[in-house]
Design a protein around this motif. Structure first.
Motif, PDB file in Angstrom:
ATOM      1  N   ARG A   1       0.804  -1.222   0.000  1.00 20.12           N
ATOM      2  CA  ARG A   1       0.000   0.000   0.000  1.00 20.12           C
ATOM      3  C   ARG A   1       0.837   1.272   0.000  1.00 20.12           C
ATOM      4  O   ARG A   1       0.332   2.341  -0.335  1.00 20.12           O
ATOM      5  CB  ARG A   1      -0.923   0.009   1.229  1.00 20.12           C
ATOM      6  CG  ARG A   1      -1.971  -1.095   1.230  1.00 20.12           C
ATOM      7  CD  ARG A   1      -3.002  -0.930   0.140  1.00 20.12           C
ATOM      8  NE  ARG A   1      -3.865   0.221   0.345  1.00 20.12           N
ATOM      9  CZ  ARG A   1      -4.997   0.197   1.034  1.00 20.12           C
ATOM     10  NH1 ARG A   1      -5.402  -0.924   1.593  1.00 20.12           N
ATOM     11  NH2 ARG A   1      -5.725   1.287   1.168  1.00 20.12           N
ATOM     12  N   THR A   2       2.094   1.186   0.390  1.00 19.85           N
ATOM     13  CA  THR A   2       2.875   2.410   0.590  1.00 19.85           C
ATOM     14  C   THR A   2       3.989   2.618  -0.416  1.00 19.85           C
ATOM     15  O   THR A   2       4.481   3.745  -0.555  1.00 19.85           O
ATOM     16  CB  THR A   2       3.479   2.423   2.006  1.00 19.85           C
ATOM     17  OG1 THR A   2       4.325   1.266   2.188  1.00 19.85           O
ATOM     18  CG2 THR A   2       2.388   2.411   3.062  1.00 19.85           C
ATOM     19  N   ARG A   3       4.423   1.589  -1.105  1.00 17.99           N
ATOM     20  CA  ARG A   3       5.485   1.800  -2.087  1.00 17.99           C
ATOM     21  C   ARG A   3       5.492   0.674  -3.120  1.00 17.99           C
ATOM     22  O   ARG A   3       4.844  -0.353  -2.954  1.00 17.99           O
ATOM     23  CB  ARG A   3       6.845   1.907  -1.407  1.00 17.99           C
ATOM     24  CG  ARG A   3       7.275   0.698  -0.612  1.00 17.99           C
ATOM     25  CD  ARG A   3       8.647   0.998   0.025  1.00 17.99           C
ATOM     26  NE  ARG A   3       9.145  -0.120   0.795  1.00 17.99           N
ATOM     27  CZ  ARG A   3       8.841  -0.361   2.067  1.00 17.99           C
ATOM     28  NH1 ARG A   3       8.004   0.446   2.704  1.00 17.99           N
ATOM     29  NH2 ARG A   3       9.354  -1.395   2.701  1.00 17.99           N
ATOM     30  N   SER A   4       6.260   0.870  -4.173  1.00 20.68           N
ATOM     31  CA  SER A   4       6.284  -0.078  -5.279  1.00 20.68           C
ATOM     32  C   SER A   4       7.045  -1.346  -4.914  1.00 20.68           C
ATOM     33  O   SER A   4       8.035  -1.317  -4.167  1.00 20.68           O
ATOM     34  CB  SER A   4       6.931   0.564  -6.509  1.00 20.68           C
ATOM     35  OG  SER A   4       6.182   1.662  -6.959  1.00 20.68           O
TER      36      SER A   4
ATOM     37  N   ALA B   1       8.150  -4.691 -10.437  1.00 24.38           N
ATOM     38  CA  ALA B   1       7.083  -4.454 -11.415  1.00 24.38           C
ATOM     39  C   ALA B   1       6.901  -5.660 -12.329  1.00 24.38           C
ATOM     40  O   ALA B   1       7.046  -5.565 -13.554  1.00 24.38           O
ATOM     41  CB  ALA B   1       7.397  -3.201 -12.231  1.00 24.38           C
TER      42      ALA B   1
ATOM     43  N   ALA C   1      -3.164  -2.642  -5.008  1.00 23.20           N
ATOM     44  CA  ALA C   1      -2.141  -1.598  -5.002  1.00 23.20           C
ATOM     45  C   ALA C   1      -1.144  -1.802  -6.135  1.00 23.20           C
ATOM     46  O   ALA C   1      -0.699  -0.839  -6.775  1.00 23.20           O
ATOM     47  CB  ALA C   1      -1.420  -1.595  -3.654  1.00 23.20           C
ATOM     48  N   HIS C   2      -0.791  -3.062  -6.399  1.00 19.20           N
ATOM     49  CA  HIS C   2       0.144  -3.373  -7.484  1.00 19.20           C
ATOM     50  C   HIS C   2      -0.459  -2.973  -8.830  1.00 19.20           C
ATOM     51  O   HIS C   2       0.225  -2.385  -9.680  1.00 19.20           O
ATOM     52  CB  HIS C   2       0.461  -4.869  -7.455  1.00 19.20           C
ATOM     53  CG  HIS C   2       1.650  -5.272  -8.254  1.00 19.20           C
ATOM     54  ND1 HIS C   2       2.921  -4.825  -7.996  1.00 19.20           N
ATOM     55  CD2 HIS C   2       1.771  -6.116  -9.319  1.00 19.20           C
ATOM     56  CE1 HIS C   2       3.783  -5.372  -8.847  1.00 19.20           C
ATOM     57  NE2 HIS C   2       3.102  -6.150  -9.671  1.00 19.20           N
TER      58      HIS C   2
ATOM     59  N   GLU D   1      -2.865  -0.714  -9.364  1.00 20.97           N
ATOM     60  CA  GLU D   1      -3.069   0.727  -9.463  1.00 20.97           C
ATOM     61  C   GLU D   1      -1.778   1.476  -9.767  1.00 20.97           C
ATOM     62  O   GLU D   1      -1.816   2.659 -10.120  1.00 20.97           O
ATOM     63  CB  GLU D   1      -3.719   1.233  -8.176  1.00 20.97           C
ATOM     64  CG  GLU D   1      -5.182   0.792  -8.059  1.00 20.97           C
ATOM     65  CD  GLU D   1      -5.819   1.169  -6.742  1.00 20.97           C
ATOM     66  OE1 GLU D   1      -5.077   1.540  -5.800  1.00 20.97           O
ATOM     67  OE2 GLU D   1      -7.056   1.069  -6.640  1.00 20.97           O
ATOM     68  N   ARG D   2      -0.635   0.811  -9.637  1.00 16.34           N
ATOM     69  CA  ARG D   2       0.639   1.405 -10.044  1.00 16.34           C
ATOM     70  C   ARG D   2       0.982   1.067 -11.491  1.00 16.34           C
ATOM     71  O   ARG D   2       2.085   1.332 -11.949  1.00 16.34           O
ATOM     72  CB  ARG D   2       1.757   0.942  -9.110  1.00 16.34           C
ATOM     73  CG  ARG D   2       1.638   1.518  -7.706  1.00 16.34           C
ATOM     74  CD  ARG D   2       2.874   1.216  -6.854  1.00 16.34           C
ATOM     75  NE  ARG D   2       2.751   1.847  -5.555  1.00 16.34           N
ATOM     76  CZ  ARG D   2       2.238   1.277  -4.465  1.00 16.34           C
ATOM     77  NH1 ARG D   2       1.811   0.026  -4.552  1.00 16.34           N
ATOM     78  NH2 ARG D   2       2.151   1.927  -3.326  1.00 16.34           N
ATOM     79  N   GLY D   3       0.030   0.470 -12.200  1.00 15.47           N
ATOM     80  CA  GLY D   3       0.210   0.213 -13.617  1.00 15.47           C
ATOM     81  C   GLY D   3       0.803  -1.140 -13.954  1.00 15.47           C
ATOM     82  O   GLY D   3       1.147  -1.383 -15.111  1.00 15.47           O
ATOM     83  N   ASN D   4       0.905  -2.024 -12.968  1.00 16.70           N
ATOM     84  CA  ASN D   4       1.467  -3.352 -13.208  1.00 16.70           C
ATOM     85  C   ASN D   4       0.383  -4.337 -13.643  1.00 16.70           C
ATOM     86  O   ASN D   4      -0.797  -4.185 -13.314  1.00 16.70           O
ATOM     87  CB  ASN D   4       2.141  -3.871 -11.936  1.00 16.70           C
ATOM     88  CG  ASN D   4       3.276  -2.975 -11.484  1.00 16.70           C
ATOM     89  OD1 ASN D   4       4.229  -2.748 -12.220  1.00 16.70           O
ATOM     90  ND2 ASN D   4       3.164  -2.445 -10.271  1.00 16.70           N
TER      91      ASN D   4
END
Length: 476
Positions: A280-283, A286, A366-367, A369-372
């Motif tokens: 939830r807090t960082r990548s 990928a 969360a993964h 929503e970061r484009g992965n």
């Protein structure tokens, strides 16, 4: 067919099974015995002659009867750090690789289980399949850095990562592509993968998480408490295996769902933060992730109880344990009763959602929503056993195609074999670098429903998301 693989440690002779070769009991690390008992895995010694690799290695120490071991032709020993490889051929072809981490609460299981036989999957997909053994229970999870040193923690995960490094280095000798490794895990195996992803592990290129109760990574405080109890039960500084197993049986697993006293813990080394916090807090790396759960994960466990156990108070207490202080347990029970009816079904559905589906959803959302690339699924294929539904472990029979090894899980008739064909085709497509259905893009995104009528849907059970939110405040 070539049955000899030449690794950097020495040559191995496998067994040809029609159009697949299997190498069993391949040592990926030195025996973790004696002075190495509480140490991270160390390199195995080289050998000069062609080493026989046609028999499975010893399984890790665990609570299993001698009769059951003998029936399955297995031995049990601390000298257990071996893996098994199924490959179409030990040649120069570079095939995609699947490395599978078994479940069992990090206290049970082994890579030579008939359900995990990789021959059918390797044959169907033209891929290399690897299963492995690693330290379990106290020997793999004892948190006692003051007793055994800072590098003695989370030995199960350390073993798994050491084996994955071995695969990167050596799988080319078995016809595998070290740059196309997918790691898959079921139940506690999926938890281990979430830990590795959260820690930035770069030893695999794709990941499959099946039925992982991802909340079960223990706090340091919880691990300290278990260790204190174990040390009280193990009177010797260097206890024997029988004493260690007896001590394991003395640990209360906790209220439903069990708290996982032998799951990974936050140790500040292998695991710095809970995977749900990290997600939830960082990548994270990928890489593409395929993840999901079964519709009725917990029914198989509640089937052991009589109907009389599921009183209003018992189910309310379970709701309180699962939903936490942020939610009114009576409101939770009422909401589930509207969808599931009998208290037994309500109790099981709550564990399925809060313990399996919710943390998996939060982790991969969360993964995504970061484009992965994330592919979500729910297995809805029912067990033929009355009351089991689409239960925990049923995915194993379908993915590996070994329906005859556990017919009570998914069946073994023509319809079950067709369902297995569908699941295998999708998993193989992903392992080979594809995206076999529409990506999941966040809350309410595309989800593949795998059952009598399979297909992709959106907003699957989206109304349930509201009840899940806030369940894991400590995890972000």
């Amino acid at each position: 067919m070539t049955t000899v693989a030449r690794t950097s440690f020495g040559a191995l002779r496998g067994e040809a099974l029609d159009d697949v070769v299997v190498f069993r009991g391949v040592p990926y690390a030195a025996s973790p015995t004696g002075e190495r008992r509480w140490r991270p895995a160390q390199p195995v010694s080289t050998w000069t002659d062609v080493r026989d690799a046609t028999a499975f290695g010893s399984i890790p120490p665990q609570d299993i009867s001698p009769e059951r071991l003998a029936k399955r032709g297995l031995t049990m020993s601390e000298d257990c750090l071996t893996l098994n490889v199924w490959t179409p051929a030990a040649d120069d072809t570079r095939r995609p690789v699947l490395v599978f981490l078994h479940g069992g609460g990090q206290a049970q299981g082994h890579g030579s289980a008939p359900l995990l036989d990789g021959a059918r999957l390797a044959r169907r997909g033209g891929i290399v399949v690897v299963t492995m053994n690693f330290r379990l229970g106290v020997l793999g999870s004892l948190y006692a850095p003051d007793w055994h040193g800072a590098d003695s923690t989370n030995l199960t995960v350390r073993d798994q990562q050491y084996a994955l490094q071995w695969v990167r280095d050596e799988i080319g000798a078995f016809g595998g592509d070290p740059s196309a490794v997918t790691v898959a895990g079921q139940s506690s195996g999926a938890i281990a993968i979430s830990v590795m992803l959260a820690g930035g592990c770069g030893l695999f290129d794709r990941a499959i998480l099946q039925s992982g109760g991802l909340e079960r990574v223990r706090s340091t405080e919880a691990a300290v408490a278990v260790a204190a109890r174990l040390r009280a039960l193990m009177r010797d500084d260097e206890p024997g295996v029988d004493e260690i197993l007896a001590a394991q049986r003395g640990i209360d697993p906790g209220f439903v769902p069990p708290q996982g006293p032998f799951h990974p813990c936050i140790d500040g080394d292998v695991i710095a933060e809970h995977p749900l916090v990290v997600a939830r807090t960082r990548s994270m790396p990928a890489i593409p992730i395929l993840a999901g759960t079964t519709r009725d994960e917990w029914r198989i466990f509640d089937a052991a109880f009589d109907d009389g156990v599921f009183t209003e108070q018992y189910v309310r207490d379970r709701a309180q344990a699962l939903a936490g202080d942020r939610h009114d347990p009576d409101a939770v029970v009422d909401r589930y009763r509207a969808d599931h009816g009998p208290l037994r079904d309500v109790a099981s559905a709550m564990v399925t959602d809060y313990h399996f589906t919710a943390p998996t959803e939060q982790f991969v959302r969360a993964h995504a929503e970061r484009g992965n690339a994330v592919l979500r699924y729910e297995l809805q294929w029912p067990s033929p056993r009355a009351g089991f539904g689409a239960c925990h472990d049923s995915c194993l029979a379908l993915v590996f195609g070994n329906l005859d090894a556990a017919p009570a899980l998914a069946g073994n008739d023509e319809a079950a074999r067709h369902m297995s064909d569908v699941v295998q085709s999708l998993w193989v497509d992903f392992i080979r670098g594809g995206e076999p259905w529409v990506r999941y893009d966040g809350s309410g995104g595309s989800t593949m429903l795998l059952g009598r009528e399979s297909g992709v849907t959106r907003d699957h059970r989206s109304e349930q998301l509201a009840i899940w939110e806030g369940r894991y405040p400590a995890y972000g």
